[in-house]
Design a protein around this motif. Structure first.
Motif, PDB file in Angstrom:
ATOM      1  N   ASP A 149      -0.598  -8.684  -7.809  1.00 59.35           N
ATOM      2  CA  ASP A 149      -0.144  -8.521  -9.183  1.00 59.35           C
ATOM      3  C   ASP A 149       1.338  -8.814  -9.273  1.00 59.35           C
ATOM      4  OD1 ASP A 149      -2.423  -7.409 -10.832  1.00 59.35           O
ATOM      5  OD2 ASP A 149      -2.466  -6.081  -9.097  1.00 59.35           O
ATOM      6  N   GLU A 150       1.706  -9.544 -10.322  1.00 63.71           N
ATOM      7  CA  GLU A 150       3.111  -9.837 -10.595  1.00 63.71           C
ATOM      8  C   GLU A 150       3.501  -9.118 -11.876  1.00 63.71           C
ATOM      9  OE1 GLU A 150       6.118 -13.645 -11.137  1.00 63.71           O
ATOM     10  OE2 GLU A 150       3.959 -13.974 -11.169  1.00 63.71           O
ATOM     11  N   TRP A 151       4.625  -8.415 -11.820  1.00 61.42           N
ATOM     12  CA  TRP A 151       5.122  -7.617 -12.933  1.00 61.42           C
ATOM     13  C   TRP A 151       6.535  -8.058 -13.290  1.00 61.42           C
ATOM     14  CZ3 TRP A 151       1.933  -4.108 -15.196  1.00 61.42           C
ATOM     15  CH2 TRP A 151       0.778  -3.775 -14.494  1.00 61.42           C
ATOM     16  N   GLU A 152       6.937  -7.788 -14.517  1.00 58.65           N
ATOM     17  CA  GLU A 152       8.311  -8.087 -14.917  1.00 58.65           C
ATOM     18  C   GLU A 152       9.301  -7.181 -14.192  1.00 58.65           C
ATOM     19  OE1 GLU A 152       8.515  -7.961 -19.183  1.00 58.65           O
ATOM     20  OE2 GLU A 152       7.147  -9.657 -19.383  1.00 58.65           O
ATOM     21  N   SER A 153       8.862  -5.955 -13.844  1.00 58.71           N
ATOM     22  CA  SER A 153       9.745  -5.025 -13.129  1.00 58.71           C
ATOM     23  C   SER A 153       8.919  -3.989 -12.372  1.00 58.71           C
ATOM     24  CB  SER A 153      10.675  -4.295 -14.113  1.00 58.71           C
ATOM     25  OG  SER A 153       9.926  -3.374 -14.889  1.00 58.71           O
ATOM     26  N   ARG A 154       9.554  -3.332 -11.434  1.00 61.47           N
ATOM     27  CA  ARG A 154       8.889  -2.248 -10.709  1.00 61.47           C
ATOM     28  C   ARG A 154       8.559  -1.098 -11.658  1.00 61.47           C
ATOM     29  NH1 ARG A 154      10.314   0.639  -4.993  1.00 61.47           N
ATOM     30  NH2 ARG A 154       8.624   2.156  -5.147  1.00 61.47           N
ATOM     31  N   ALA A 155       9.432  -0.840 -12.615  1.00 62.66           N
ATOM     32  CA  ALA A 155       9.188   0.231 -13.585  1.00 62.66           C
ATOM     33  C   ALA A 155       7.897  -0.033 -14.359  1.00 62.66           C
ATOM     34  CB  ALA A 155      10.374   0.367 -14.533  1.00 62.66           C
ATOM     35  N   ASP A 156       7.643  -1.295 -14.727  1.00 66.09           N
ATOM     36  CA  ASP A 156       6.397  -1.631 -15.422  1.00 66.09           C
ATOM     37  C   ASP A 156       5.193  -1.347 -14.532  1.00 66.09           C
ATOM     38  OD1 ASP A 156       7.569  -2.562 -17.830  1.00 66.09           O
ATOM     39  OD2 ASP A 156       7.862  -4.562 -16.961  1.00 66.09           O
ATOM     40  N   ALA A 157       5.270  -1.733 -13.268  1.00 63.01           N
ATOM     41  CA  ALA A 157       4.171  -1.505 -12.329  1.00 63.01           C
ATOM     42  C   ALA A 157       3.932  -0.010 -12.120  1.00 63.01           C
ATOM     43  CB  ALA A 157       4.461  -2.186 -10.991  1.00 63.01           C
ATOM     44  N   ASP A 158       4.994   0.747 -11.944  1.00 66.39           N
ATOM     45  CA  ASP A 158       4.871   2.189 -11.728  1.00 66.39           C
ATOM     46  C   ASP A 158       4.287   2.884 -12.954  1.00 66.39           C
ATOM     47  OD1 ASP A 158       5.919   1.845  -9.193  1.00 66.39           O
ATOM     48  OD2 ASP A 158       7.915   2.612  -9.725  1.00 66.39           O
ATOM     49  N   ARG A 159       4.731   2.494 -14.137  1.00 65.09           N
ATOM     50  CA  ARG A 159       4.240   3.091 -15.379  1.00 65.09           C
ATOM     51  C   ARG A 159       2.740   2.799 -15.551  1.00 65.09           C
ATOM     52  NH1 ARG A 159       8.167   1.982 -18.073  1.00 65.09           N
ATOM     53  NH2 ARG A 159       7.705  -0.187 -18.532  1.00 65.09           N
ATOM     54  N   PHE A 160       2.350   1.553 -15.282  1.00 67.04           N
ATOM     55  CA  PHE A 160       0.941   1.175 -15.368  1.00 67.04           C
ATOM     56  C   PHE A 160       0.102   2.025 -14.417  1.00 67.04           C
ATOM     57  CE2 PHE A 160      -2.299  -1.317 -13.078  1.00 67.04           C
ATOM     58  CZ  PHE A 160      -3.270  -1.374 -14.075  1.00 67.04           C
ATOM     59  N   ALA A 161       0.546   2.167 -13.180  1.00 68.75           N
ATOM     60  CA  ALA A 161      -0.226   2.940 -12.196  1.00 68.75           C
ATOM     61  C   ALA A 161      -0.409   4.379 -12.660  1.00 68.75           C
ATOM     62  CB  ALA A 161       0.456   2.890 -10.832  1.00 68.75           C
ATOM     63  N   ALA A 162       0.660   5.006 -13.109  1.00 69.48           N
ATOM     64  CA  ALA A 162       0.602   6.413 -13.498  1.00 69.48           C
ATOM     65  C   ALA A 162      -0.184   6.637 -14.789  1.00 69.48           C
ATOM     66  CB  ALA A 162       2.017   6.962 -13.655  1.00 69.48           C
ATOM     67  N   GLU A 163       0.044   5.776 -15.782  1.00 71.31           N
ATOM     68  CA  GLU A 163      -0.519   6.019 -17.103  1.00 71.31           C
ATOM     69  C   GLU A 163      -1.901   5.426 -17.321  1.00 71.31           C
ATOM     70  OE1 GLU A 163       2.382   4.675 -19.948  1.00 71.31           O
ATOM     71  OE2 GLU A 163       3.888   6.127 -19.254  1.00 71.31           O
ATOM     72  N   ARG A 164      -2.222   4.335 -16.600  1.00 71.64           N
ATOM     73  CA  ARG A 164      -3.497   3.656 -16.879  1.00 71.64           C
ATOM     74  C   ARG A 164      -4.385   3.473 -15.667  1.00 71.64           C
ATOM     75  NH1 ARG A 164      -2.833  -1.162 -20.875  1.00 71.64           N
ATOM     76  NH2 ARG A 164      -5.083  -1.093 -20.659  1.00 71.64           N
ATOM     77  N   LEU A 165      -3.801   3.042 -14.519  1.00 75.95           N
ATOM     78  CA  LEU A 165      -4.637   2.697 -13.376  1.00 75.95           C
ATOM     79  C   LEU A 165      -5.305   3.917 -12.746  1.00 75.95           C
ATOM     80  CD1 LEU A 165      -5.749   0.522 -11.520  1.00 75.95           C
ATOM     81  CD2 LEU A 165      -3.717   0.825 -10.086  1.00 75.95           C
ATOM     82  N   PHE A 166      -4.532   4.925 -12.386  1.00 72.23           N
ATOM     83  CA  PHE A 166      -5.133   6.086 -11.720  1.00 72.23           C
ATOM     84  C   PHE A 166      -6.125   6.806 -12.622  1.00 72.23           C
ATOM     85  CE2 PHE A 166      -1.229   5.733  -8.970  1.00 72.23           C
ATOM     86  CZ  PHE A 166      -1.909   5.174  -7.903  1.00 72.23           C
ATOM     87  N   PRO A 167      -5.844   6.968 -13.932  1.00 67.92           N
ATOM     88  CA  PRO A 167      -6.877   7.539 -14.807  1.00 67.92           C
ATOM     89  C   PRO A 167      -8.147   6.668 -14.873  1.00 67.92           C
ATOM     90  CG  PRO A 167      -4.733   7.758 -15.833  1.00 67.92           C
ATOM     91  CD  PRO A 167      -4.550   6.885 -14.623  1.00 67.92           C
ATOM     92  N   ALA A 168      -7.993   5.329 -14.832  1.00 68.37           N
ATOM     93  CA  ALA A 168      -9.156   4.431 -14.849  1.00 68.37           C
ATOM     94  C   ALA A 168      -9.982   4.603 -13.579  1.00 68.37           C
ATOM     95  CB  ALA A 168      -8.707   2.979 -15.016  1.00 68.37           C
TER      96      ALA A 168
END
Length: 93
Positions: free
Chosen positions: A48-67
């Motif tokens: 996965d390519e992200w615009e920033s590490r903050a975007d990747a971290d936010r996605f993991a915490a808010e969407r990926l782990f709940p999914a």
């Protein structure tokens, strides 16, 4: 400069990957540039390519782990993540 994550998930197959993708839903992923998935030596690999590490971290915490939880797919203890800032992003080649 973009942020790249390479994730190797032994014991997770394409069926489980697709279940998690369905749980993520169709909403765009803020800051997500691109994604690739494949099997290497029997191991699911995502890049996965992200615009920033903050975007990747936010996605993991808010969407990926709940999914993962909703899809009943355990986030494996043997998952290996390699991540780095892409120093060549935007460079003329």
């Amino acid at each position: 400069m973009t942020y790249v994550q390479i994730t190797r998930s032994p014991g997770v197959g394409l069926e489980q990957y697709e279940r998690v993708q369905r749980e993520l839903g169709p909403e765009p992923l803020a800051g997500h540039v691109s994604s690739r998935v494949g099997i290497i030596d029997g191991v699911l690999v995502t890049v996965d390519e992200w615009e920033s590490r903050a975007d990747a971290d936010r996605f993991a915490a808010e969407r990926l782990f709940p999914a993962f939880e909703r899809a009943a797919v355990p986030a494996g203890a043997t998952t290996e993540v390699t991540a780095f800032e892409d120093l060549t992003a935007g460079a003329v080649r």
